[in-house]
Design a protein around this motif. Structure first.
Motif, PDB file in Angstrom:
ATOM      1  N   CYS A  97      -3.889   1.659  38.543  1.00  0.00           N
ATOM      2  CA  CYS A  97      -3.250   2.393  37.448  1.00  0.00           C
ATOM      3  C   CYS A  97      -3.037   3.855  37.828  1.00  0.00           C
ATOM      4  O   CYS A  97      -1.944   4.389  37.682  1.00  0.00           O
ATOM      5  N   TYR A  98      -4.098   4.501  38.326  1.00  0.00           N
ATOM      6  CA  TYR A  98      -4.068   5.933  38.619  1.00  0.00           C
ATOM      7  C   TYR A  98      -3.776   6.130  40.104  1.00  0.00           C
ATOM      8  O   TYR A  98      -4.669   6.420  40.909  1.00  0.00           O
ATOM      9  N   LYS A  99      -2.502   5.980  40.457  1.00  0.00           N
ATOM     10  CA  LYS A  99      -2.107   6.067  41.858  1.00  0.00           C
ATOM     11  C   LYS A  99      -1.859   7.518  42.252  1.00  0.00           C
ATOM     12  O   LYS A  99      -1.297   8.296  41.468  1.00  0.00           O
ATOM     13  N   PRO A 100      -2.256   7.902  43.473  1.00  0.00           N
ATOM     14  CA  PRO A 100      -2.061   9.295  43.886  1.00  0.00           C
ATOM     15  C   PRO A 100      -0.589   9.657  43.978  1.00  0.00           C
ATOM     16  O   PRO A 100       0.244   8.869  44.428  1.00  0.00           O
ATOM     17  N   GLY A 101      -0.280  10.861  43.516  1.00  0.00           N
ATOM     18  CA  GLY A 101       1.083  11.357  43.624  1.00  0.00           C
ATOM     19  C   GLY A 101       1.474  11.592  45.072  1.00  0.00           C
ATOM     20  O   GLY A 101       0.626  11.875  45.920  1.00  0.00           O
ATOM     21  N   LEU A 102       2.746  11.496  45.335  1.00  0.00           N
ATOM     22  CA  LEU A 102       3.259  11.631  46.690  1.00  0.00           C
ATOM     23  C   LEU A 102       2.890  12.988  47.275  1.00  0.00           C
ATOM     24  O   LEU A 102       3.150  14.029  46.676  1.00  0.00           O
ATOM     25  N   GLY A 103       2.239  12.967  48.428  1.00  0.00           N
ATOM     26  CA  GLY A 103       1.906  14.196  49.124  1.00  0.00           C
ATOM     27  C   GLY A 103       0.626  14.859  48.664  1.00  0.00           C
ATOM     28  O   GLY A 103       0.188  15.841  49.261  1.00  0.00           O
ATOM     29  N   ASP A 104       0.000  14.339  47.595  1.00  0.00           N
ATOM     30  CA  ASP A 104      -1.236  14.961  47.109  1.00  0.00           C
ATOM     31  C   ASP A 104      -2.436  14.382  47.844  1.00  0.00           C
ATOM     32  O   ASP A 104      -2.545  13.178  48.017  1.00  0.00           O
ATOM     33  N   THR A 105      -3.356  15.243  48.252  1.00  0.00           N
ATOM     34  CA  THR A 105      -4.489  14.779  49.058  1.00  0.00           C
ATOM     35  C   THR A 105      -5.844  14.986  48.382  1.00  0.00           C
ATOM     36  O   THR A 105      -6.852  14.531  48.896  1.00  0.00           O
ATOM     37  N   GLY A 106      -5.867  15.677  47.260  1.00  0.00           N
ATOM     38  CA  GLY A 106      -7.145  16.019  46.659  1.00  0.00           C
ATOM     39  C   GLY A 106      -7.608  15.012  45.627  1.00  0.00           C
ATOM     40  O   GLY A 106      -6.895  14.088  45.254  1.00  0.00           O
ATOM     41  N   THR A 107      -8.836  15.218  45.169  1.00  0.00           N
ATOM     42  CA  THR A 107      -9.375  14.414  44.078  1.00  0.00           C
ATOM     43  C   THR A 107     -10.012  15.341  43.056  1.00  0.00           C
ATOM     44  O   THR A 107     -10.315  16.501  43.339  1.00  0.00           O
ATOM     45  N   ILE A 108     -10.197  14.811  41.855  1.00  0.00           N
ATOM     46  CA  ILE A 108     -10.835  15.542  40.760  1.00  0.00           C
ATOM     47  C   ILE A 108     -12.077  14.772  40.324  1.00  0.00           C
ATOM     48  O   ILE A 108     -12.015  13.555  40.099  1.00  0.00           O
ATOM     49  N   LYS A 109     -13.188  15.493  40.203  1.00  0.00           N
ATOM     50  CA  LYS A 109     -14.421  14.877  39.718  1.00  0.00           C
ATOM     51  C   LYS A 109     -15.226  15.929  38.967  1.00  0.00           C
ATOM     52  O   LYS A 109     -15.229  17.103  39.338  1.00  0.00           O
ATOM     53  N   HIS A 110     -15.907  15.504  37.899  1.00  0.00           N
ATOM     54  CA  HIS A 110     -16.745  16.398  37.105  1.00  0.00           C
ATOM     55  C   HIS A 110     -18.178  15.862  37.093  1.00  0.00           C
ATOM     56  O   HIS A 110     -18.415  14.678  37.349  1.00  0.00           O
ATOM     57  N   ALA A 111     -19.098  16.755  36.755  1.00  0.00           N
ATOM     58  CA  ALA A 111     -20.491  16.326  36.606  1.00  0.00           C
ATOM     59  C   ALA A 111     -20.594  15.298  35.476  1.00  0.00           C
ATOM     60  O   ALA A 111     -19.963  15.454  34.430  1.00  0.00           O
ATOM     61  N   LYS A 112     -21.355  14.264  35.703  1.00  0.00           N
ATOM     62  CA  LYS A 112     -21.516  13.208  34.703  1.00  0.00           C
ATOM     63  C   LYS A 112     -22.201  13.756  33.466  1.00  0.00           C
ATOM     64  O   LYS A 112     -23.140  14.555  33.541  1.00  0.00           O
ATOM     65  N   LYS A 113     -21.737  13.301  32.308  1.00  0.00           N
ATOM     66  CA  LYS A 113     -22.268  13.769  31.031  1.00  0.00           C
ATOM     67  C   LYS A 113     -22.478  12.565  30.126  1.00  0.00           C
ATOM     68  O   LYS A 113     -21.617  11.687  30.032  1.00  0.00           O
ATOM     69  N   GLU A 114     -23.593  12.522  29.460  1.00  0.00           N
ATOM     70  CA  GLU A 114     -23.882  11.393  28.582  1.00  0.00           C
ATOM     71  C   GLU A 114     -22.979  11.407  27.347  1.00  0.00           C
ATOM     72  O   GLU A 114     -22.719  12.455  26.768  1.00  0.00           O
TER      73      GLU A 114
END
Length: 374
Positions: A38-55
């Motif tokens: 579903c969440y496919k990387p955009g063309l030419g983008d190499t980064g990722t996004i992640k946040h600290a886990k929260k309950e």
């Protein structure tokens, strides 16, 4: 000459190896991201996004900009439908929805209010792509997850979810229109969206990219603001000033194009437009050659689900390109691509099946919800 060719072959192999290595690095960096189908990387983008886990469960806000557009209203309704499903509701203690209009300052103020109120995540459609850097910093300091979608901000530090607009409006829509013209020459009317918006900017670039290949095509540009009534007026005015066109490319509110064609007596010509029911019906039922290209209002729940997944520790490509559904007139079928018994304003592609069964919504489900602020 032999030495030169040898060096050239060596350089070519090195460049090819570097390209392969770059692809592998991107794939490695983005391996294991959340729901990659579903969440496919955009063309030419190499980064990722992640946040600290929260309950959880979480307080979530949806901040819409422009109002009075049926697509936006259906987007809000689809978010409410998705959030009300028991498997999703268990993760949400509160869902707040606001639409602020076209004022950038009002939209930023709304996001700031949610940050200060301690909301865990905010999904938003930006009125302007470059005005949100300061509020993005404030959200980061507060630990609030932001997800920008549809009209994304030009800031890679937040998750951005959007179609690949240049491909959407150019390679798919504009190219199909040119292919359906009697010959690639003459006048094309291009009906643009809201000015200053990243989506309008990128879609226009897509059209330009395709039409630049056809020197015998003249383009007349007008602004339709993604509004059916405005599109009808500017189309009729353009016909009155310039005469008949050989094709028409419209971003959104394209039922206005088919209404204007009928009202002015303009002969059927290839028309590229949106996926509103009224537009698709008009193409199919009046044998108007053309193409319906969709960005589904289902982007809303796709973005809200991503915000919750980020709170739960999920990782995403920094830029996500959702699929681009489309259908040409010759392939349109009733109750599949258009719905004779539903309102003209219904967006016929209600969601993204590739993102799961809970991401496609029936008209009955949508009609049971309100698009109002809550």
């Amino acid at each position: 000459m032999k030495s030169y060719l040898s060096r050239l072959r060596t350089l070519t192999r090195a460049v090819s190896a570097l390209a392969v290595a770059s692809v592998l690095l991107v794939q490695t960096a983005q391996a294991g991201t959340f729901m990659p189908e579903c969440y496919k990387p955009g063309l030419g983008d190499t980064g990722t996004i992640k946040h600290a886990k929260k309950e959880g469960p979480y307080r979530v806000a949806l901040v819409n900009g422009h109002t009075g557009i049926p697509w936006r209203e259906q987007m809000i309704k689809s978010v409410k439908v998705w959030a009300a499903a028991p498997e999703n509701a268990k993760n949400i203690t509160e869902l707040k929805v606001v639409s602020t209009g076209s004022d950038v300052a009002a939209q930023i103020a709304a996001i700031d209010n949610f940050i200060q109120a301690g909301y865990d995540a905010i999904a938003f459609i930006a009125v302007n792509p470059t005005a949100f850097d300061a509020v993005i910093k404030r959200a980061k300091q507060a630990g609030t997850v932001l997800v920008s979608f549809d009209n994304p901000v030009d800031n890679p530090s937040v998750l951005r979810i959007t179609p690949e607009w240049i491909e959407f409006e150019g390679i798919i829509k504009a190219q199909s229109v040119v292919n359906q013209m009697k010959e690639p020459k003459g006048k094309i009317l291009e009906i643009r969206g809201i000015q200053g918006n990243s989506t309008d900017r990128d879609r226009h670039l897509g059209v330009q990219k395709v039409l630049a290949k056809y020197p015998d095509i003249e383009v007349v540009e007008v602004v339709g603001n993604w509004d059916t009534g405005t599109v009808q007026k500017v189309t009729a005015d353009a016909i009155a000033v310039h005469g008949f066109f050989d094709a028409i490319i419209c971003q959104h509110g394209c039922r206005g194009v088919t209404n204007a064609i009928k009202a002015t007596g303009h002969p059927p010509v290839p028309v590229g437009g949106d996926a509103e029911n009224g537009f698709v019906k008009a193409l199919a039922m009046n044998d108007i050659p053309g193409i319906s290209v969709s960005t589904s209002p289902g982007q809303g729940p796709v973005a809200v689900r991503a915000a919750i997944a980020l709170l739960q520790g999920g990782e995403f490509p920094a830029l996500v390109n959702v699929p681009t559904p489309y259908v040409e007139t010759k392939d349109m079928k009733p109750n599949v691509n258009y719905f004779p018994d539903e309102p003209d304003t219904l967006e016929t592609v209600t969601g993204y099946a590739v993102c799961g069964a809970d991401m496609v919504f029936t008209p009955a489900q949508l009609n049971a919800q309100s698009a109002d602020n809550n």
